[in-house]
Design a protein around this motif. Structure first.
Motif, PDB file in Angstrom:
ATOM      1  N   ILE A   1      44.614  16.279-116.030  1.00 22.53           N
ATOM      2  CA  ILE A   1      42.738  16.698-116.455  1.00 22.53           C
ATOM      3  C   ILE A   1      42.746  16.660-117.426  1.00 22.53           C
ATOM      4  O   ILE A   1      41.143  16.361-117.824  1.00 22.53           O
TER       5      ILE A   1
ATOM      6  N   ASN B   1      55.887  25.532-118.270  1.00 21.13           N
ATOM      7  CA  ASN B   1      55.852  25.184-119.098  1.00 21.13           C
ATOM      8  C   ASN B   1      56.281  25.254-120.154  1.00 21.13           C
ATOM      9  O   ASN B   1      57.719  25.645-120.461  1.00 21.13           O
ATOM     10  N   ARG B   2      56.392  23.799-121.583  1.00 20.52           N
ATOM     11  CA  ARG B   2      57.037  24.190-122.732  1.00 20.52           C
ATOM     12  C   ARG B   2      57.216  25.624-123.034  1.00 20.52           C
ATOM     13  O   ARG B   2      58.831  26.081-122.815  1.00 20.52           O
ATOM     14  N   THR B   3      56.929  26.843-122.766  1.00 25.97           N
ATOM     15  CA  THR B   3      56.953  27.975-123.300  1.00 25.97           C
ATOM     16  C   THR B   3      57.079  29.005-121.391  1.00 25.97           C
ATOM     17  O   THR B   3      56.376  29.447-121.435  1.00 25.97           O
TER      18      THR B   3
ATOM     19  N   ALA C   1      50.054  26.320-119.008  1.00 24.66           N
ATOM     20  CA  ALA C   1      50.230  27.708-118.499  1.00 24.66           C
ATOM     21  C   ALA C   1      48.987  27.811-119.395  1.00 24.66           C
ATOM     22  O   ALA C   1      48.802  29.433-119.704  1.00 24.66           O
TER      23      ALA C   1
ATOM     24  N   ARG D   1      55.371  32.149-119.812  1.00 23.35           N
ATOM     25  CA  ARG D   1      53.834  31.838-119.578  1.00 23.35           C
ATOM     26  C   ARG D   1      53.574  31.077-118.519  1.00 23.35           C
ATOM     27  O   ARG D   1      52.800  32.394-118.002  1.00 23.35           O
TER      28      ARG D   1
ATOM     29  N   ALA E   1      43.800  25.991-118.725  1.00 25.32           N
ATOM     30  CA  ALA E   1      42.947  24.963-117.949  1.00 25.32           C
ATOM     31  C   ALA E   1      43.871  25.746-115.935  1.00 25.32           C
ATOM     32  O   ALA E   1      43.375  25.407-115.245  1.00 25.32           O
TER      33      ALA E   1
HETATM   34  N1  LIG Z   1      38.493  17.327-117.231  1.00 20.29           N
HETATM   35  C1  LIG Z   1      38.483  19.351-117.581  1.00 20.29           C
HETATM   36  O1  LIG Z   1      37.312  19.289-116.939  1.00 20.29           O
HETATM   37  C2  LIG Z   1      38.824  19.946-118.434  1.00 20.29           C
HETATM   38  C3  LIG Z   1      38.978  21.240-118.211  1.00 20.29           C
HETATM   39  C4  LIG Z   1      39.326  22.192-118.642  1.00 20.29           C
HETATM   40  C5  LIG Z   1      40.442  21.574-120.020  1.00 20.29           C
HETATM   41  N2  LIG Z   1      40.652  20.659-120.263  1.00 20.29           N
HETATM   42  C6  LIG Z   1      41.774  19.624-121.049  1.00 20.29           C
HETATM   43  O2  LIG Z   1      42.673  20.720-120.638  1.00 20.29           O
HETATM   44  C7  LIG Z   1      44.463  20.519-121.489  1.00 20.29           C
HETATM   45  C8  LIG Z   1      44.370  21.703-121.868  1.00 20.29           C
HETATM   46  O3  LIG Z   1      43.406  23.198-121.544  1.00 20.29           O
HETATM   47  P1  LIG Z   1      43.807  24.202-122.227  1.00 20.29           P
HETATM   48  O4  LIG Z   1      42.316  24.820-121.978  1.00 20.29           O
HETATM   49  O5  LIG Z   1      44.193  25.216-120.707  1.00 20.29           O
HETATM   50  O6  LIG Z   1      44.556  24.268-123.627  1.00 20.29           O
HETATM   51  P2  LIG Z   1      45.358  25.592-123.947  1.00 20.29           P
HETATM   52  O7  LIG Z   1      45.018  27.069-122.906  1.00 20.29           O
HETATM   53  O8  LIG Z   1      45.442  25.618-125.893  1.00 20.29           O
HETATM   54  O9  LIG Z   1      46.789  25.329-123.179  1.00 20.29           O
HETATM   55  C9  LIG Z   1      47.560  24.254-123.720  1.00 20.29           C
HETATM   56  C10 LIG Z   1      48.647  23.972-122.982  1.00 20.29           C
HETATM   57  O10 LIG Z   1      48.924  22.862-122.679  1.00 20.29           O
HETATM   58  C11 LIG Z   1      50.509  23.103-123.477  1.00 20.29           C
HETATM   59  N3  LIG Z   1      51.397  21.929-124.390  1.00 20.29           N
HETATM   60  C12 LIG Z   1      50.671  21.800-126.314  1.00 20.29           C
HETATM   61  N4  LIG Z   1      50.813  21.504-126.440  1.00 20.29           N
HETATM   62  C13 LIG Z   1      52.169  21.293-125.760  1.00 20.29           C
HETATM   63  C14 LIG Z   1      53.547  20.278-126.056  1.00 20.29           C
HETATM   64  N5  LIG Z   1      53.720  19.318-127.500  1.00 20.29           N
HETATM   65  N6  LIG Z   1      54.187  20.266-125.193  1.00 20.29           N
HETATM   66  C15 LIG Z   1      54.084  20.651-124.079  1.00 20.29           C
HETATM   67  N7  LIG Z   1      53.312  21.470-123.990  1.00 20.29           N
HETATM   68  C16 LIG Z   1      52.044  21.738-124.019  1.00 20.29           C
HETATM   69  C17 LIG Z   1      50.552  24.305-123.690  1.00 20.29           C
HETATM   70  O11 LIG Z   1      52.235  24.598-123.749  1.00 20.29           O
HETATM   71  P3  LIG Z   1      52.646  25.881-124.885  1.00 20.29           P
HETATM   72  O12 LIG Z   1      51.828  27.517-123.486  1.00 20.29           O
HETATM   73  O13 LIG Z   1      53.970  25.642-124.758  1.00 20.29           O
HETATM   74  O14 LIG Z   1      52.259  26.492-125.872  1.00 20.29           O
HETATM   75  C18 LIG Z   1      50.093  24.477-122.577  1.00 20.29           C
HETATM   76  O15 LIG Z   1      50.288  24.876-121.608  1.00 20.29           O
HETATM   77  C19 LIG Z   1      43.260  19.803-122.940  1.00 20.29           C
HETATM   78  O16 LIG Z   1      43.326  18.497-122.899  1.00 20.29           O
HETATM   79  C20 LIG Z   1      41.515  19.883-122.274  1.00 20.29           C
HETATM   80  O17 LIG Z   1      40.783  18.767-123.160  1.00 20.29           O
HETATM   81  C21 LIG Z   1      39.885  19.251-119.341  1.00 20.29           C
END
Ligand SMILES: NC(=O)c1ccc[n+]([C@@H]2O[C@H](COP(=O)([O-])OP(=O)(O)OC[C@H]3O[C@@H](n4cnc5c(N)ncnc54)[C@H](OP(=O)(O)O)[C@@H]3O)[C@@H](O)[C@H]2O)c1
Length: 276
Positions: free
Chosen positions: A217, A154-156, A132, A159, A135
């Motif tokens: 992703i 989502n874990r939280t 959540a 959100r 991305a």
């Molecule tokens: N392929 C692409 O073009 C592209 C584009 C954008 C992003 N990405 C990738 O997508 C990922 C997320 O990016 P974002 O910008 O959305 O990051 P973000 O806003 O920081 O969100 C991170 C998400 O991951 C969850 N999470 C993190 N650690 C966790 C754990 N140990 N257990 C369960 N859930 C966990 C978080 O849950 P909580 O809410 O519970 O913390 C949150 O939902 C990254 O790896 C990024 O590199 C790829």
């Protein structure tokens, strides 16, 4: 290619930005099309972000990509944003035109383009989005814009419920993720789980119907544990690198006037750089 005094300039602003593959990606397209232009990595501290963007506008840059942690701050600076960016509350692509800043969010459209490139129809049925964060929001908005029902998990949990309320979806608890697979046509991992340096995504695919398509992703590694498990079950999959390549297309087209192609050669070039 030698730059002339009329070269078009663009780049990526992030903090840090050294890990970004966008200069390689755009540089490959610039070389392919022999364009008189350059795409630069621009490390900018959050405190300096508004002043730096204003300076780039005044210096005649065509625009920039914006990455972590500036996507929301960039949204606030825009004179105009596209509907997808408005729904996502964040932008990743800025186009500077006549002194105005136009913002868009191409993560969602890049995600959809990558699915279609893998012969996955995003509209085949409901989508289950794990995560959540930023991305998830961009991808959820793009799926919702196509009329696809989206479940957020989502874990939280709070959100997920907030995102579901904002984007007219529904939320389920993190512990229910495996059982929920049977009700969905598409599974999308938008969490950081499975990425190098992070824990693996703990998800059994036993309840997955044979028609389920699985997208991750995360693109480091290229084949995450989730994708490998899905492939082993014969499910169709789409990886994160394709999304990264596809999300870059609209910015390049706006800045340099050529719509570039995402093909296997480009994939191999960026994949080899990631592997190195
Ligand atoms: N392929 C692409 O073009 C592209 C584009 C954008 C992003 N990405 C990738 O997508 C990922 C997320 O990016 P974002 O910008 O959305 O990051 P973000 O806003 O920081 O969100 C991170 C998400 O991951 C969850 N999470 C993190 N650690 C966790 C754990 N140990 N257990 C369960 N859930 C966990 C978080 O849950 P909580 O809410 O519970 O913390 C949150 O939902 C990254 O790896 C990024 O590199 C790829």
């Amino acid at each position: 290619m030698h730059l002339t005094g009329q070269a078009r300039l663009a780049g990526v602003i992030g903090w840090p930005v050294a890990h970004s593959r966008s200069p390689l990606l755009h540089g490959t397209w610039l070389a392919r099309h022999a364009i008189d232009g350059a795409y630069l990595p621009l490390p900018v501290h959050p405190d300096d972000f508004p002043a730096c963007v204003a300076a780039l506008v005044r210096m005649g840059f065509a625009g920039v990509n914006v990455t972590i942690p500036h996507k929301q701050a960039a949204f606030a600076l825009c004179d105009e944003v596209c509907p997808g960016a408005l729904r996502a509350g964040a932008v990743n692509t800025l186009v500077f035109r006549d002194g105005a800043i136009l913002g868009s969010n191409t993560d969602g459209t890049g995600f959809l383009a990558n699915l279609r490139a893998h012969d996955i129809d995003p509209a085949a049925g409901p989508a289950l989005v794990l995560g959540a964060g930023g991305a998830a929001r961009a991808i959820g908005a793009a799926l919702a814009d196509c009329g696809i029902p989206v479940t957020y998990c989502n874990r939280t949990h709070e959100r997920a419920t907030t995102l579901a309320t904002t984007l007219s979806g529904r939320a389920i608890r993190w512990d229910d993720r495996a059982a929920a697979l049977s009700d969905h046509a598409l599974l999308v991992n938008t969490t950081a789980l499975g990425m190098s340096g992070h824990a693996a995504l703990d998800l059994t695919l036993d309840a997955a119907p044979p028609s389920l398509a699985v997208a991750d992703i995360v693109y480091v590694p290229l084949e995450t544990g989730l994708l490998a498990a899905a492939r082993a079950r014969g499910l169709r999959t789409a990886g994160g690198l394709g999304m990264l390549l596809h999300q870059a297309v609209p910015g390049f087209a706006a800045w340099f006037g050529v719509t570039p192609v995402v093909d296997n050669e480009l994939y191999r070039i960026v994949a080899a750089d990631l592997a190195g």
